[in-house]
Motif scaffolding. Structure first.
Motif, mmCIF file in Angstrom:
data_model
loop_
_atom_site.group_PDB
_atom_site.id
_atom_site.type_symbol
_atom_site.label_atom_id
_atom_site.label_comp_id
_atom_site.label_asym_id
_atom_site.label_seq_id
_atom_site.Cartn_x
_atom_site.Cartn_y
_atom_site.Cartn_z
ATOM 1 N N TYR A 183 0.789 -1.225 0.000
ATOM 2 C CA TYR A 183 0.000 0.000 0.000
ATOM 3 C C TYR A 183 0.827 1.284 0.000
ATOM 4 N N VAL A 184 2.056 1.225 0.482
ATOM 5 C CA VAL A 184 2.762 2.463 0.817
ATOM 6 C C VAL A 184 3.011 3.345 -0.409
ATOM 7 N N LEU A 185 3.394 2.759 -1.547
ATOM 8 C CA LEU A 185 3.672 3.583 -2.730
ATOM 9 C C LEU A 185 2.399 4.237 -3.250
ATOM 10 N N ALA A 186 1.292 3.514 -3.218
ATOM 11 C CA ALA A 186 0.019 4.086 -3.669
ATOM 12 C C ALA A 186 -0.410 5.250 -2.780
ATOM 13 N N ILE A 187 -0.169 5.137 -1.478
ATOM 14 C CA ILE A 187 -0.529 6.221 -0.557
ATOM 15 C C ILE A 187 0.326 7.451 -0.823
ATOM 16 N N VAL A 188 1.610 7.236 -1.051
ATOM 17 C CA VAL A 188 2.507 8.356 -1.364
ATOM 18 C C VAL A 188 2.054 9.051 -2.655
ATOM 19 N N MET A 189 1.644 8.274 -3.651
ATOM 20 C CA MET A 189 1.134 8.852 -4.900
ATOM 21 C C MET A 189 -0.116 9.681 -4.639
ATOM 22 N N LEU A 190 -1.010 9.154 -3.797
ATOM 23 C CA LEU A 190 -2.250 9.865 -3.488
ATOM 24 C C LEU A 190 -1.962 11.210 -2.837
ATOM 25 N N VAL A 191 -1.060 11.233 -1.881
ATOM 26 C CA VAL A 191 -0.729 12.479 -1.191
ATOM 27 C C VAL A 191 -0.041 13.457 -2.142
ATOM 28 N N GLN A 192 0.821 12.935 -3.007
ATOM 29 C CA GLN A 192 1.497 13.807 -3.964
ATOM 30 C C GLN A 192 0.503 14.444 -4.933
ATOM 31 N N LEU A 193 -0.500 13.696 -5.356
ATOM 32 C CA LEU A 193 -1.542 14.259 -6.218
ATOM 33 C C LEU A 193 -2.308 15.354 -5.485
ATOM 34 N N TRP A 194 -2.548 15.163 -4.192
ATOM 35 C CA TRP A 194 -3.238 16.165 -3.388
ATOM 36 C C TRP A 194 -2.431 17.463 -3.307
ATOM 37 N N LEU A 195 -1.105 17.322 -3.323
ATOM 38 C CA LEU A 195 -0.234 18.489 -3.217
ATOM 39 C C LEU A 195 0.125 19.103 -4.573
ATOM 40 N N SER A 196 -0.331 18.493 -5.655
ATOM 41 C CA SER A 196 0.198 18.862 -6.973
ATOM 42 C C SER A 196 -0.412 20.121 -7.571
ATOM 43 N N LEU A 197 -1.526 20.619 -7.019
ATOM 44 C CA LEU A 197 -2.155 21.821 -7.575
ATOM 45 C C LEU A 197 -1.410 23.053 -7.072
ATOM 46 N N GLY A 198 -0.239 23.272 -7.636
ATOM 47 C CA GLY A 198 0.602 24.357 -7.170
ATOM 48 C C GLY A 198 0.885 25.376 -8.248
ATOM 49 N N THR A 199 2.159 25.518 -8.590
ATOM 50 C CA THR A 199 2.584 26.550 -9.527
ATOM 51 C C THR A 199 1.966 26.386 -10.898
ATOM 52 N N ALA A 200 1.895 25.151 -11.395
ATOM 53 C CA ALA A 200 1.308 24.923 -12.713
ATOM 54 C C ALA A 200 -0.162 25.318 -12.731
ATOM 55 N N PHE A 201 -0.861 25.052 -11.650
ATOM 56 C CA PHE A 201 -2.278 25.424 -11.534
ATOM 57 C C PHE A 201 -2.448 26.932 -11.662
ATOM 58 N N LEU A 202 -1.614 27.709 -10.964
ATOM 59 C CA LEU A 202 -1.683 29.169 -11.058
ATOM 60 C C LEU A 202 -1.312 29.652 -12.456
ATOM 61 N N ALA A 203 -0.326 28.990 -13.084
ATOM 62 C CA ALA A 203 0.066 29.377 -14.441
ATOM 63 C C ALA A 203 -1.089 29.173 -15.414
ATOM 64 N N PHE A 204 -1.825 28.080 -15.250
ATOM 65 C CA PHE A 204 -2.969 27.826 -16.131
ATOM 66 C C PHE A 204 -4.082 28.840 -15.895
ATOM 67 N N ILE A 205 -4.320 29.189 -14.631
ATOM 68 C CA ILE A 205 -5.324 30.224 -14.332
ATOM 69 C C ILE A 205 -4.946 31.537 -15.018
ATOM 70 N N ALA A 206 -3.675 31.916 -14.907
ATOM 71 C CA ALA A 206 -3.212 33.158 -15.534
ATOM 72 C C ALA A 206 -3.324 33.085 -17.052
ATOM 73 N N GLY A 207 -2.989 31.942 -17.622
ATOM 74 C CA GLY A 207 -3.088 31.783 -19.068
ATOM 75 C C GLY A 207 -4.512 31.897 -19.570
ATOM 76 N N LEU A 208 -5.453 31.310 -18.854
ATOM 77 C CA LEU A 208 -6.858 31.393 -19.247
ATOM 78 C C LEU A 208 -7.383 32.824 -19.157
ATOM 79 N N GLN A 209 -6.882 33.579 -18.175
ATOM 80 C CA GLN A 209 -7.325 34.961 -18.007
ATOM 81 C C GLN A 209 -6.817 35.868 -19.126
ATOM 82 N N ASN A 210 -5.713 35.495 -19.743
ATOM 83 C CA ASN A 210 -5.078 36.370 -20.737
ATOM 84 C C ASN A 210 -5.447 36.029 -22.176
ATOM 85 N N ILE A 211 -6.325 35.070 -22.381
ATOM 86 C CA ILE A 211 -6.730 34.728 -23.749
ATOM 87 C C ILE A 211 -7.624 35.836 -24.306
ATOM 88 N N ASP A 212 -7.342 36.252 -25.515
ATOM 89 C CA ASP A 212 -8.129 37.292 -26.186
ATOM 90 C C ASP A 212 -9.526 36.738 -26.504
#
Length: 321
Positions: A183-212
């Motif tokens: 189970y341990v590797l799957a749990i680590v993957m789950l937690v990492q996915l929970w933490l993954s909405l970081g810098t890339a998430f903000l970059a996508f938000i900014a990109g969507l805001q700047n579309i003409d």
């Protein structure tokens, strides 16, 4: 007629034929001279970039060909460290397998999740959008919050996961979630996915805001009929820089996982079930101080990440075609 009037004027500007006749070094010198002010402005950044990024990478590659224990002067051993990695170090092969498995699962899922959540949140009003962005982004900027998951996957009956499963009758005794290699590797993957909405998430938000927005109006005239066509032919091509940036960030995060593994599964994890290349690097670099061997591990990781980034960027260039 005076002599000055009779002489034809000479055009001192470089024409295209002259430019083609110049070799690469001459073109480079002319470009530098022409854009010298831009190069001067970029000089501080490039100086820091080469000092703290390029130079350490080059030094690490050189040290990977030596035996260096921080006490003695580095001793040249050639490819011995790399031969040891792939032929003698069974733990490194486990770490390599875990890292590729981790990156293959969490990398694409987290990348797509970042974009999908950003795309959905962008449809809300500004205040709601700002609130939801904070909610999704908060885990990635929080401190050491792994204790939440340690409570959830505690190995006794008081752990939330064990308590819930025992209450509904799926299990009859607590599961040692973080001590069981199953189970341990799957749990680590789950937690990492929970933490993954970081810098890339903000970059996508900014990109969507700047579309003409006029692009969507023009597309509707040209035959775009639904949101999926808008997404593929307008939204994604308009966000190509942010998509590239997000890909680099998510690939780096998926290959460089270490903190989550050590916080949840311990160091080393049971049967090295959650051992990754970075934790192996920390073992030899920060504990054993075998810096030559640690540099070889770092070089392998650098090559893997660079190769994956290049492949991903090549694929993203085809978006919208």
């Amino acid at each position: 007629m005076s002599d000055s009037q009779s002489k034809p004027t000479v055009n001192h500007k470089w024409n295209s034929n002259t430019w083609l006749k110049m070799n690469k070094s001459q073109r480079l010198k002319r470009n530098i001279k022409k854009h010298k002010h831009s190069y001067i402005l970029m000089a501080p950044y490039f100086s820091l970039f080469f000092l703290f990024t390029v130079f350490p990478v080059v030094i690490s590659m050189i040290l990977s060909l030596t035996y260096f224990n921080m006490l003695e002067f580095p001793r040249w051993v050639g490819w011995q460290n790399y031969a040891r990695l792939f032929l003698e170090d069974d733990v490194f092969l486990i770490a390599l397998k875990n890292t590729f498995l981790f990156a293959a699962i969490t990398g694409p899922i987290s990348y797509v999740a970042c974009f999908v959540f950003a795309w959905l949140i962008n449809e809300f009003r500004p205040k709601i959008r700002a609130f939801l962005t904070l909610i999704f982004f908060a885990p990635s900027i929080s401190g050491n919050i792994f204790f939440i998951w340690l409570i959830i996957f505690s190995g006794d009956s008081y752990g939330y996961a064990n308590g819930f499963l025992m209450r509904i009758g799926m299990i009859y005794e607590p599961i040692q979630w973080l001590q069981d290699p199953t189970y341990v590797l799957a749990i680590v993957m789950l937690v990492q996915l929970w933490l993954s909405l970081g810098t890339a998430f903000l970059a996508f938000i900014a990109g969507l805001q700047n579309i003409d927005q006029t692009l969507y109006e023009a597309a509707s005239i040209d035959g775009i009929r639904n949101r999926w066509q808008e997404l593929w032919y307008i939204t994604l091509p308009s966000m190509r820089p942010q998509l590239m940036f997000g890909a680099v960030i998510q690939i780096t995060m998926s290959f460089a996982v270490a903190d989550v593994s050590m916080a949840l599964a311990g160091f080393p994890s049971v049967q090295y079930a959650a051992h990754t290349i970075v934790t192996h690097l920390i073992d030899y670099g920060s504990i054993r101080f075998e810096m030559g061997y640690a540099s070889a591990i770092a070089t392998i990781l650098f090559i893997i990440m660079m190769t994956t980034n290049l492949i991903t960027q090549k694929l993203l260039r085809k978006v919208g075609e």
